[in-house]
Design an enzyme around this catalytic site. Structure first.
Site, PDB file in Angstrom:
ATOM      1  N   GLU A 116     121.126  32.943  16.774  1.00 49.71           N
ATOM      2  CA  GLU A 116     121.480  33.617  18.030  1.00 49.71           C
ATOM      3  C   GLU A 116     122.762  33.033  18.615  1.00 49.71           C
ATOM      4  OE1 GLU A 116     118.063  33.312  17.101  1.00 49.71           O
ATOM      5  OE2 GLU A 116     118.581  35.400  16.723  1.00 49.71           O
ATOM      6  N   ASN A 134     118.511  36.437  10.550  1.00 50.15           N
ATOM      7  CA  ASN A 134     119.274  37.632  10.949  1.00 50.15           C
ATOM      8  C   ASN A 134     120.782  37.429  10.782  1.00 50.15           C
ATOM      9  OD1 ASN A 134     118.617  35.787  13.260  1.00 50.15           O
ATOM     10  ND2 ASN A 134     120.231  36.968  14.186  1.00 50.15           N
ATOM     11  N   ASP A 169     116.898  42.608  14.404  1.00 49.37           N
ATOM     12  CA  ASP A 169     116.620  41.173  14.321  1.00 49.37           C
ATOM     13  C   ASP A 169     115.363  40.883  13.507  1.00 49.37           C
ATOM     14  OD1 ASP A 169     116.873  38.394  14.704  1.00 49.37           O
ATOM     15  OD2 ASP A 169     115.535  38.463  16.424  1.00 49.37           O
TER      16      ASP A 169
END
Lengths: 607, 177
Positions: A194, A279, A326
């Site tokens: 992230e 991801n 995701d």
């Protein structure tokens, strides 16, 4: 049979044996059913125990023999290790304390260790400051700290033997995973998908902490350690060079995520390690297109089979090319030997984030089965077994729906139909036991800019309970299932109020164990799923139930302590979109059931 | 929302809260007053104003919802309700008041060990949107706005773009700072 070997070797003899490789020691330990020497129970990731002292007939009498508070409030993942020396070795979330507890003396602290870490690492850990536990080999314990420091401790004294830095938290790299010892190397990945990091798996020398190899998840072949002539994809050589660069818009692979933060499994016969990558960088798919078209973003959300000696990639399988949800592909690869279409195969099974249960051939990477284990799964209808690609449902394609458009009712959520909670596999039943999440989401991509050390997310996500299917318990947000990996079918399921975020355990006592977010440890009949026993720990369970035998007595032990992504997402409860205005939803708030606090509970039968 | 909406239907069709100390006219979101409002927003002098009408909100409050969901929800949970990681901000905003609320976001905070509120001083997007986040959280609290994504009040729809521009301007000025 295994039991006999176990009994023949005394614990002391094992400890003293001089071995060429640390993992020879690890392999011996894990083959002894009395020990729980690695987080997943064995290299194959089976979380299965041959112990049967606690069984279907007497599990009702199981009781807690002692509890130990870790003094840490954050989410407690992972579980205790037992290697035959009368101690339990446990860890905590940040600040990542390590305790050696005397099993015979009600958990007296034999030694403890607390690293000194920069607290600025805390806010860059996306979903709580969890840690999935210690690794052990040859008298050494290994811990991956939140701040990316990998350490080796002397298991006897708790003394620090060496430490090495595996990453930089100021650019958003962090660690939550449990390392794995294979041969004379300790393997560790990284978190930070992230934050636009570039994921990698790295091997360090067990003796010195020196880096031996590093294989990236994205970028040029020589850094991913791929040879396009020999590395295969679905059984054929990849052929084309540098797909880890060319399947991205200019330079995006450098912040392309693919963080491997889940569990690593290992096949000692094939001498291959297996893990999945996370991801592909930003959650906004638009920013990962090339010339306005979707591209694969390799090698994010990919199963890697690597040679542990030098990191070379034997085969790859990308579960989700061009992710739009995701669906972080890190879930553990269970190594199971099965019969498939009348033939014995070396299988690799995944209860995946995507809601699909996969079965692959672990020698070749060939795809054998891809079926939904979470029935609400709707982002893809199925997988094309020739190409290995999902048939994506346009309605739930957040890329097709577009930037700043809220694509609604996608199942499962980004949390996945299963997250990090490791599954169990019983070779006796041939079934996989898994705690799963029954939650869906709305997903709205937005344009985001990369700034080192800042979140690089680019989508907002709101969650709601998955629509109830026929036969579901009202108000359920999770289930515990028995899954047939070959038939691709659920054999039985138990619905739970909240997502089941704890690891499963299967035993030769015909039992399966798991924990709930309210804090129950449950034992169920492995054949039917019928509940046989439960115990309420002080806080929600996101750790794993482990079992071992000491001085002829079988114990079970689990860390409770709610947190993790589940704690963040479910504390306040989810709104049920099917409720009318003012209706009281059956879907509960986790905060009404449990609060923070880490405790180890150890169970045994009465004398 | 339900409680408030009921109260509101039986009394006033529109519920406006503005921080009295700021002297904002209650109907201060009419077009001709946008310019002054905007100035006060970007300089942090008129925070916390919100309109909740039948579960719908003014564009600034809506923007606050978006920014909250993009940036803060990952720790503070959905709809400002708090999580196992970070406190409830609907109550927090009310208790802290504007200065401490804004100050906490700018400087960060670490009271309990293992719980860190990061500083957003270097994030122009967040810094430029603190008043909108504050409006949203107050709308959730005092304004009785329900959970989930609110809709924008139709008659105020056209001002959405102004808000976007404000934020860009705010972002730029914060960038330069």
């Amino acid at each position: 049979m295994l039991r006999e070997i176990g009994y023949a070797l005394t614990a002391a003899g094992l400890m003293a044996a001089s071995v060429a490789y640390a993992n020879d020691n690890q392999l011996e330990l894990q083959q002894n059913p009395e020990f729980w020497a690695t987080q997943l129970g064995n290299y194959q990731g089976n979380r299965f125990s041959e112990l049967d002292q606690v069984n279907r007939d007497n599990v009702g009498e199981l009781r807690s023999v002692w509890q130990f508070s870790t003094g840490v409030l954050r989410g407690h993942e992972g579980g205790p290790l037992y290697v035959g020396d009368g101690r339990l070795y446990i860890h905590t979330p940040f600040p990542n304390k390590v305790f050696a507890l005397d099993l015979e003396d009600e958990g007296r602290v034999v030694w403890s260790y607390e690293p000194d870490q920069d607290s600025r690492v805390i806010p860059v850990m996306c979903c709580d400051t969890v840690n999935r536990g210690l690794a052990y080999a040859d008298g050494r314990l290994f811990l991956g700290q939140a701040d990316n420091t990998l350490i080796a401790l002397d298991a006897e004294s708790g003394e620090l033997l060496w430490e090495v830095s595996n990453g930089d938290h100021t650019v958003g790299e962090t660690n939550t995973m449990s390392p794995l010892v294979v041969h004379d190397k300790v393997l560790i990945g990284i978190s930070g998908g992230e934050y636009g990091i570039r994921g990698h798996m790295t091997a360090y020398d067990v003796e010195t902490g020196e880096q031996v190899w590093r294989g990236y998840s994205t970028g040029p072949d020589d850094e991913v350690l791929i040879d396009p002539e020999t590395t295969t994809m679905l059984g054929e050589p990849i052929g084309e060079a540098d797909l880890g660069v060319s399947t991205w818009p200019e330079g995006e692979w450098e912040r392309g995520g693919g963080a491997p933060w889940g569990w690593v499994t290992y096949d000692p016969e094939l001498d291959l390690i297996y893990y999945g990558t996370g991801n592909p960088g930003t959650w906004n798919p638009e920013q990962r297109t090339k010339d306005g078209e979707p591209v694969d973003n390799k090698w994010a959300i990919t199963v890697f089979a690597r040679d542990p000696n030098n990191g070379e990639v034997k085969w790859v399988y990308q579960k989700v090319p061009f992710d739009e949800w995701d669906y972080d592909g890190v879930n553990e690869n269970q190594l199971i030997d099965i019969e498939y279409e009348g033939e014995q195969r070396k299988g690799l099974a995944i209860i995946d984030r995507t809601g699909f249960g996969f079965l692959l051939d672990r020698e070749t990477g060939e795809l054998l089965v891809a079926e939904k284990f979470a029935p609400e799964t709707n982002w893809a209808d199925d997988y094309d077994m020739e190409t290995g690609r999902p048939n994506v449902n346009e309605q739930y394609s957040t890329y097709r729906q577009g930037v700043d458009v809220n694509t609604t009712d996608i199942c499962p959520t980004a949390m996945g139909a299963k997250n990090m909670q490791p599954t169990a596999y019983s070779p006796r039943t041939g079934l996989i036991y898994a705690g799963i999440n029954r939650i869906c989401m709305n997903y709205e991509p937005f344009e985001t800019e990369y700034v080192a050390g800042q979140p690089y997310v680019g989508a907002t996500l709101t969650m709601m309970p998955a629509p109830t299917q026929e036969g579901d318990m009202e108000g359920r947000m999770g289930s515990f299932i028995a899954w047939d990996p070959v038939a691709g079918e659920t054999v039985w399921k138990i619905d739970e109020r909240f997502a089941v975020w704890s690891g499963a355990l299967a035993t030769a006592g015909d039992l399966a164990f798991y924990g709930t977010l309210e804090g129950h440890v449950k034992a169920v009949d492995i054949e039917t799923g019928e509940e046989l026993w439960r115990f309420k720990t002080p806080s929600g369970i996101i750790g794993n139930v482990n079992t071992f035998m000491h001085e002829g007595k079988q114990y079970l032990a689990v860390l409770s302590g709610v947190g993790g992504w589940a704690g963040i997402g479910l504390a306040a409860g989810l709104e049920n979109p099917e409720d009318g205005l003012g209706a009281v939803s059956a879907f509960s708030a986790l905060g009404d059931y449990t609060k923070l606090g880490g405790v180890l509970t150890v169970f045994a039968l009465p004398d | 929302m339900t409680v408030f909406a009921r109260a509101c239907r039986s009394t006033l069709p529109v519920f406006v809260v503005a921080l009295l100390m700021l002297g904002l006219p209650p109907a201060g979101l009419a077009d001709e007053q946008r310019a002054t409002d905007d100035e006060q927003r970007t300089t942090g002098e008129a925070p916390g104003a919100f309109v909740v009408e039948d579960g719908k909100v003014d564009p600034a409050t809506y923007q606050g919802y978006l920014v909250y969901t993009r940036v803060c929800m990952a720790c503070h949970g959905p709809d400002g309700l708090g999580s196992s990681f970070a406190p409830n901000l609907v109550r927090g905003a009310e208790r802290l008041g504007w200065a401490d609320f804004a100050g906490t976001i700018a400087t960060g905070r670490e009271v309990q060990p293992g719980q860190v509120m990061p500083s957003f001083a270097d994030d122009p997007y967040v810094m430029g949107n603190i008043p909108n986040i504050y409006s949203y959280l107050r709308a959730r609290g005092e304004g009785g706005l329900g959970r989930g994504r609110p809709k924008i009040i139709e008659s105020m729809q056209e001002t959405t773009e102004d808000i976007e521009e404000d934020n860009e301007a705010a972002a730029e000025s914060a960038d330069g700072a």
